[in-house]
Scaffold this motif. Structure first.
Motif, PDB file in Angstrom:
ATOM      1  N   ARG A  86      42.525 -17.645   5.797  1.00 22.09           N
ATOM      2  CA  ARG A  86      43.885 -17.677   5.238  1.00 22.09           C
ATOM      3  C   ARG A  86      44.841 -16.732   5.944  1.00 22.09           C
ATOM      4  NH1 ARG A  86      48.325 -18.170   4.561  1.00 22.09           N
ATOM      5  NH2 ARG A  86      49.542 -18.297   2.620  1.00 22.09           N
ATOM      6  N   TYR A 136      44.576 -24.145  -1.701  1.00 19.21           N
ATOM      7  CA  TYR A 136      45.186 -22.929  -2.237  1.00 19.21           C
ATOM      8  C   TYR A 136      46.186 -23.294  -3.333  1.00 19.21           C
ATOM      9  CZ  TYR A 136      43.530 -21.510   2.400  1.00 19.21           C
ATOM     10  OH  TYR A 136      42.772 -21.307   3.515  1.00 19.21           O
ATOM     11  N   VAL A 194      42.169 -19.400  -3.980  1.00 23.18           N
ATOM     12  CA  VAL A 194      41.443 -20.417  -3.220  1.00 23.18           C
ATOM     13  C   VAL A 194      40.616 -21.204  -4.234  1.00 23.18           C
ATOM     14  CG1 VAL A 194      39.612 -20.822  -1.522  1.00 23.18           C
ATOM     15  CG2 VAL A 194      41.296 -19.005  -1.141  1.00 23.18           C
ATOM     16  N   TYR A 224      39.037 -18.905   2.272  1.00 19.22           N
ATOM     17  CA  TYR A 224      39.433 -17.520   2.017  1.00 19.22           C
ATOM     18  C   TYR A 224      39.540 -16.724   3.326  1.00 19.22           C
ATOM     19  CZ  TYR A 224      39.148 -12.616   0.691  1.00 19.22           C
ATOM     20  OH  TYR A 224      39.395 -11.272   0.580  1.00 19.22           O
TER      21      TYR A 224
END
Length: 305
Positions: free
Chosen positions: A238, A290, A299, A235
């Motif tokens: 990203r 993802y 995620v 997360y």
């Protein structure tokens, strides 16, 4: 298992997210992250071979190229360093400098993996060249260098990383993470890798108390992570520009890498919408990455152990 809304960070679903599990090759997400943290993605590894004829010495100046190929055709196709090319060029140069003989030579080398030295020894012994090998410092190798006979470069770190993640190459994962450790000022071994993994997690305020690092590839069953840890990693990186290469290198469901045959018959609607790192050990199956669903990205981490 954990599922996180990629837009808000909200945990949508969780099950045993603090439980330690073997990550298998999902561990390579951490290896890839520290590679981009500490190594220049556009840098290459160079290997030079020269001959000091008067000293009857072959000098190999390496830079710990993690991807020297034993197959010349593969090397040229993928722009990797070719061990046969370096080996044959050295044989020709030694014969020319030594009156056709391959006897009474010494090879001094720096910054080569022991496996590459073993491969060169075997390559040359098969062709009648059996020199004495001696490891030296980079400075000593530089001082001893003679006339250049071969110079080979690797692909960029970015290209090596892409292959490692796409096809889950264990040796590349371990070597890249160790090189990242050295670049960060730590040792070129698992102790250094453990240190930079934890530094990376600390940078994003991710709890590392349940992390166990036995290697960077996930091959060891002694490795341990939690779904919470890996979910937070995925997360938080990203939308970081420097980790975009890591995202792009993840296999795509039904299309590329270790996911090229996944979901095609079991969940065809997922083809092209999942980017994830696979992981498989005896008794362990993992998947983390993802997934695009309607208007947003999620995620997810699944550790079945």
């Amino acid at each position: 298992m954990i599922i996180i809304d990629g837009s808000t960070g909200q945990i949508i679903y969780e099950k045993n997210i603090f439980s330690q599990r073997k990550p298998a090759s999902v561990m390579k997400v951490l290896a890839g992250a520290v590679t981009l943290e500490y190594l220049d993605p556009q840098s290459v590894f160079n290997t030079n071979i020269s001959i000091a004829a008067e000293a009857k010495t072959v000098v190999i100046q390496g830079s710990l190229d993690p991807w020297i190929s034993l197959d010349h055709n593969v090397a040229r196709k993928m722009q990797r360093a070719s061990l046969p090319y370096m080996g044959f060029n050295t044989l020709s140069a030694v014969k020319k400098a030594n009156g056709g003989s391959l006897k009474n030579y010494t090879v001094v080398y720096s910054n080569l993996y022991s496996q590459d030295i073993a491969n060169l020894k075997a390559f040359w012994a098969k062709r009648g060249f059996k020199p004495t090998f001696k490891a030296v410092s980079s400075e000593d190798a530089y001082a001893a260098q003679g006339d250049l006979v071969a110079s080979e470069n690797s692909p960029t770190v970015a290209e090596i990383l892409d292959w490692m993640m796409l096809w889950s190459d264990n040796q590349l994962a371990d070597r890249l993470a160790a090189l990242a450790s050295r670049a960060a000022g730590y040792s070129l071994n698992i102790k250094g890798v453990d240190t930079i993994f934890r530094l990376f997690l600390a940078q994003y305020q991710i709890d590392d108390s349940k992390l166990v690092v036995a290697d960077a590839s996930g091959l060891s069953k002694k490795n341990m992570i939690t779904a919470k840890l890996m979910g937070e990693v995925l997360y938080k990186i990203r939308n970081e520009e420097k980790y975009e290469l890591l995202y792009q290198s993840l296999p795509v469901a039904g299309i590329s890498g270790t996911l090229n045959n996944r979901f095609i018959t079991t969940a065809p609607s997922a083809v092209g919408l999942v980017r994830a790192k696979t992981g498989t050990l005896n008794g362990t199956a993992t998947l983390a990455g993802y997934v695009q669903s309607t208007d947003r990205e999620y995620v997810f981490v699944t550790l079945a152990d």
